[in-house]
Design a protein around this motif. Structure first.
Motif, short mmCIF file in Angstrom:
data_model
loop_
_atom_site.label_atom_id
_atom_site.label_comp_id
_atom_site.label_asym_id
_atom_site.label_seq_id
_atom_site.Cartn_x
_atom_site.Cartn_y
_atom_site.Cartn_z
N UNK A 178 88.68 56.46 80.27
CA UNK A 178 89.43 56.50 81.54
C UNK A 178 90.04 57.88 81.70
N UNK A 179 89.74 58.52 82.84
CA UNK A 179 90.27 59.84 83.16
C UNK A 179 90.90 59.78 84.54
N UNK A 180 92.21 60.05 84.62
CA UNK A 180 92.92 60.05 85.89
C UNK A 180 93.63 61.39 86.05
N UNK A 181 93.23 62.14 87.09
CA UNK A 181 93.81 63.45 87.35
C UNK A 181 94.42 63.45 88.74
N UNK A 182 95.75 63.56 88.79
CA UNK A 182 96.48 63.61 90.06
C UNK A 182 96.11 62.47 90.98
N UNK A 183 95.98 61.28 90.41
CA UNK A 183 95.73 60.08 91.21
C UNK A 183 94.26 59.74 91.38
N UNK A 184 93.36 60.61 90.98
CA UNK A 184 91.92 60.34 91.10
C UNK A 184 91.43 59.82 89.76
N UNK A 185 90.96 58.58 89.75
CA UNK A 185 90.59 57.92 88.50
C UNK A 185 89.08 57.89 88.33
N UNK A 186 88.64 58.15 87.11
CA UNK A 186 87.22 58.11 86.76
C UNK A 186 87.05 57.18 85.57
N UNK A 187 86.16 56.23 85.70
CA UNK A 187 85.88 55.27 84.63
C UNK A 187 84.51 55.59 84.05
N UNK A 188 84.45 55.78 82.73
CA UNK A 188 83.17 56.13 82.09
C UNK A 188 82.52 54.88 81.52
N UNK A 230 83.64 66.07 79.21
CA UNK A 230 82.58 65.41 78.48
C UNK A 230 82.59 65.74 76.99
N UNK A 231 83.35 66.78 76.64
CA UNK A 231 83.48 67.11 75.22
C UNK A 231 84.29 66.05 74.48
N UNK A 232 85.07 65.24 75.23
CA UNK A 232 85.80 64.12 74.63
C UNK A 232 84.87 62.92 74.60
N UNK A 233 84.19 62.71 73.50
CA UNK A 233 83.12 61.72 73.42
C UNK A 233 83.61 60.30 73.59
N UNK A 234 84.87 60.02 73.25
CA UNK A 234 85.39 58.65 73.32
C UNK A 234 86.15 58.36 74.61
N UNK A 235 86.25 59.33 75.49
CA UNK A 235 87.02 59.17 76.71
C UNK A 235 86.40 58.10 77.60
#
Length: 516
Positions: free
Chosen positions: A506-516, A499-504
Motif C-alpha cells: 500500500x502506497x499513499x502519497x498526499x491522498x493518492x492511494x496505490x494498491x499493489x 518498486x525498489x521496496x519489494x514488499x510494499x
C-alpha cells in the motif's frame, strides 16, 4: 475444470448496501416489494437518535445524515406516537425493530420508544454528552443543545426513576448484546440488578460506565462482569467510589479511564483486579501523582507481565526533571510493553530521555503520536525511529517532520518497520538553503532547476532504505502560518523508485492511494 462461485442476488445486494448512505437505501426501498425486502434490513441495522423532540410535528428538524456514505440510519420520517398515546410506561414498537442491531441514544429514555420489539441488539449505547456525538462523528439536529436542556426536567421526573428497570428489561430482551454503554448518574441504588443482568449475557465483550454515583458501583460491576474484555470508566468529581478488599480476579484485557477526575484508589483497585490486562488507556492529561500511583500499581500486580499497550490522552505538562522521570516509570512498569500511543499531545516527545531503558527500546514495536494542535513540527519524537531496533509501526497524525530533520534520520529499524505514516513539511527558504549546502559539499552535483524535485529524490532515496516496508503513507500537512506541506509529485519516476521496496503493498502519497 475451475468452478467460479456466483453470488446469489440477495447476497450481492447485501454487499452493495454496505456502501449506500441511509437516504440511498430509502430510495431503493421504493423500487418494488422485492427491493424493499432486500434493503429494509441494512437500513434498520443501526439507529442513532439525537433529537429529543419526539412528540412535536411542526418543528421539522431533519436528522438524516449529512455525511456521504454514513453507515447508520438517523430517525427522521419514522412516525412517533404522541404523549397521550405513549404515557409514562408504554412504548410503541416499530414494525422493523427486530432488524435493529445497534442503538445509540442520548438518554435511556429513548429506549422506551424503540421498546419491546428490539430483541437482536448487539450494541446499546447512551451517549449523554452532546460533545461526544460530534467527536464520534455523529450529526445532531440544529437545536440539539436547546432540546437537551428542555427535556432535562422531564427526564428527571419520568425516566430517571425507571433507569434500572429500563436497562434490565432491555438487557433481558437482547441476549446477543456485546457492547453496552450506561449512564448511571441517576442511579442512587439498584445497580446490582443491572450488573446481574449484564453478567448473564454470554457474548458481552465491552461495558462503558459513565458517571456512577452509587458508592460501590465499580466493585459490583467487576464482581458480576468479570468475563468481559473491555471496561471503560468515566468518573465524576462529586462521588468517590468505595472499594473493599480485592475479590476474585477478572478476565478484562483492556481498561480505559475517561473524564477529568479519576480517583487514584479506584485505579489501583481496578488494575489489581485485572491480572490479564494487556491494554491500559489513561485519562486526559494525567497528573504526575496519579502517574506515579499507576506505575506502582502495575509493578505490584500480575499485569506487569501482561501489559503490552499503554495509551496516553495527552502528555503531562513539562515540569521538573523528577516529573519527567515519573512518566518514564510508567513506561517501564511493565516487562512486556510493546506499544505506546500518545493522543492529543501538546509537545514533542523526548524519546531519548523517556526510552532510556534499553529493555524498553528493544521491545517497543508500535509507536503512534497524535497532537491536538493544528500542526506542529516534531524533532525529538523522530528519535524513536533511530533507537528502537524492533519497531514495526510508526504513525504521526496532525503533526509533521521537517524535511531537513527527515533526511538526517539514521534508521535504527530499517530491517523491521513495516508500516510508516508520516507528514513531511518545509518551506521555500529551507529548500533553497538545503540545496546550496549539498551543492557545496559535492560540486559534481548536476544543477537541478526545481529544488523541490531535488529534495523529493532525496526523500524517496531515504524511504527506499526500508527494505521490509509494506505500507507507506505520506500524508499532506495541514497548513498554518509556519508549516507548509512538502508537495511530492507522483509520476513514473516516483513509482519506479518505489518498486525498489519489494514488499510494499500500500502506497499513499498526499491522498493518492496505490494498491499493489
Amino acid at each position: 475444470m475451475v468452478h467460479h462461485r456466483i453470488f446469489d442476488v440477495s447476497e450481492l445486494v447485501s454487499h452493495i448496501a454496505e456502501f449506500l448512505a441511509p437516504h440511498d437505501l430509502t430510495v431503493c426501498l421504493r423500487v418494488n416489494r422485492l427491493w424493499f425486502e432486500w434493503f429494509i434490513e441494512p437500513l434498520y441495522r443501526s439507529i442513532h437518535i439525537f433529537d429529543f423532540d419526539y412528540f412535536s410535528k411542526d418543528l421539522g428538524y431533519g436528522l438524516a445524515s449529512r455525511t456521504h456514505g454514513a453507515r447508520h440510519f438517523e430517525l427522521e420520517d419514522i412516525p412517533y406516537c404522541d404523549q397521550s398515546e405513549v404515557g409514562y410506561g408504554g412504548s410503541r414498537v416499530y414494525k422493523y425493530s427486530y432488524l435493529t442491531k445497534a442503538i445509540a441514544a442520548a438518554n435511556v429514555h429513548s429506549f422506551q420508544y424503540l421498546g419491546d420489539g428490539c430483541s437482536n441488539l448487539t450494541h446499546a449505547l447512551v451517549i449523554e454528552n452532546p460533545q461526544d456525538f460530534c467527536s464520534d462523528g455523529y450529526s445532531a439536529c440544529p437545536q440539539f443543545q436547546f432540546e437537551l436542556e428542555t427535556w432535562c426536567e422531564y427526564f428527571g421526573a419520568v425516566t430517571a426513576p425507571r433507569t434500572v428497570e429500563i436497562w434490565v428489561d432491555l438487557i433481558t430482551r437482547n441476549p446477543s448484546l456485546t457492547c453496552v454503554r450506561i449512564d448511571l448518574s441517576s442511579v442512587q441504588e439498584g445497580i446490582e440488578k443491572i450488573a446481574e443482568a449484564l453478567g448473564g449475557l454470554g457474548q458481552l465483550k465491552e461495558v462503558c460506565v459513565s458517571r456512577a454515583v452509587q458508592r460501590d458501583a465499580a466493585q459490583v460491576l467487576l464482581d458480576h462482569c468479570s468475563d468481559i474484555d473491555t471496561l471503560v470508566w468515566l468518573s465524576r468529581r462529586t462521588c468517590r467510589q468505595h472499594v473493599d478488599i480485592i475479590h476474585q480476579p477478572t478476565q478484562i484485557i483492556h481498561l480505559k479511564f475517561e473524564g477529568s477526575y479519576v480517583d487514584k484508589w479506584l485505579v489501583v483497585y481496578m488494575i489489581k483486579r485485572c491480572p490479564r490486562l494487556r491494554r491500559l488507556t489513561l485519562p486526559p492529561y494525567t497528573a504526575q501523582s496519579l502517574l506515579l500511583t499507576i506505575a506502582t500499581a502495575i509493578r505490584d500486580s500480575d499485569c506487569s507481565s501482561t501489559l503490552q499497550l499503554l495509551e496516553f490522552d495527552g502528555l503531562p505538562a513539562p515540569g521538573k526533571d523528577q516529573d519527567s522521570i515519573v512518566l518514564e516509570q510508567v513506561l517501564t512498569a511493565s516487562d512486556q510493553l510493546l506499544e505506546v500511543s500518545l493522543k492529543r499531545a501538546q509537545r514533542d516527545f523526548a524519546a531519548v530521555f523517556y526510552l532510556r531503558s534499553f529493555g524498553l527500546r528493544a521491545r517497543l514495536e508500535v509507536f503512534s503520536y497524535h497532537t491536538r494542535f493544528l500542526e506542529v513540527e516534531l524533532d525529538l519524537t523522530l528519535a524513536v525511529l533511530e533507537i528502537c531496533p524492533n519497531l514495526r509501526v510508526f504513525e504521526l497524525e496532525n503533526a509533521s517532520v521537517n524535511v531537513d530533520r527527515f533526511l538526517r534520520i539514521q534508521w535504527g529499524c530499517r530491517a523491521t518497520i513495516t508500516r510508516l505514516r508520516i507528514s513531511i513539511s518545509c518551506n521555500e527558504i529551507q529548500a533553497a538553503s538545503f540545496y546550496q549546502e549539498v551543492e557545496l559539499e559535492d560540486p559534481s552535483n548536476v544543477v537541478v532547476a526545481d529544488r523541490r524535485m531535488f529534495l523529493q529524490e532525496r526523500i524517496l532515496e531515504k524511504l527506499t532504505q526500508l527494505s521490509v516496508l509494506e505500507e507507506l503513507q505520506l500524508r499532506p500537512t495541514r497548513l498554518n502560518f509556519s508549516v507548509l506541506s512538502f508537495p511530492i509529485k507522483v509520476d513514473g519516476g516516483t513509482m519506479l523508485q518505489m518498486q525498489r521496496l519489494k514488499r510494499l503493498r500500500v502506497l499513499s502519497i498526499l491522498g493518492i492511494c496505490h494498491i499493489y
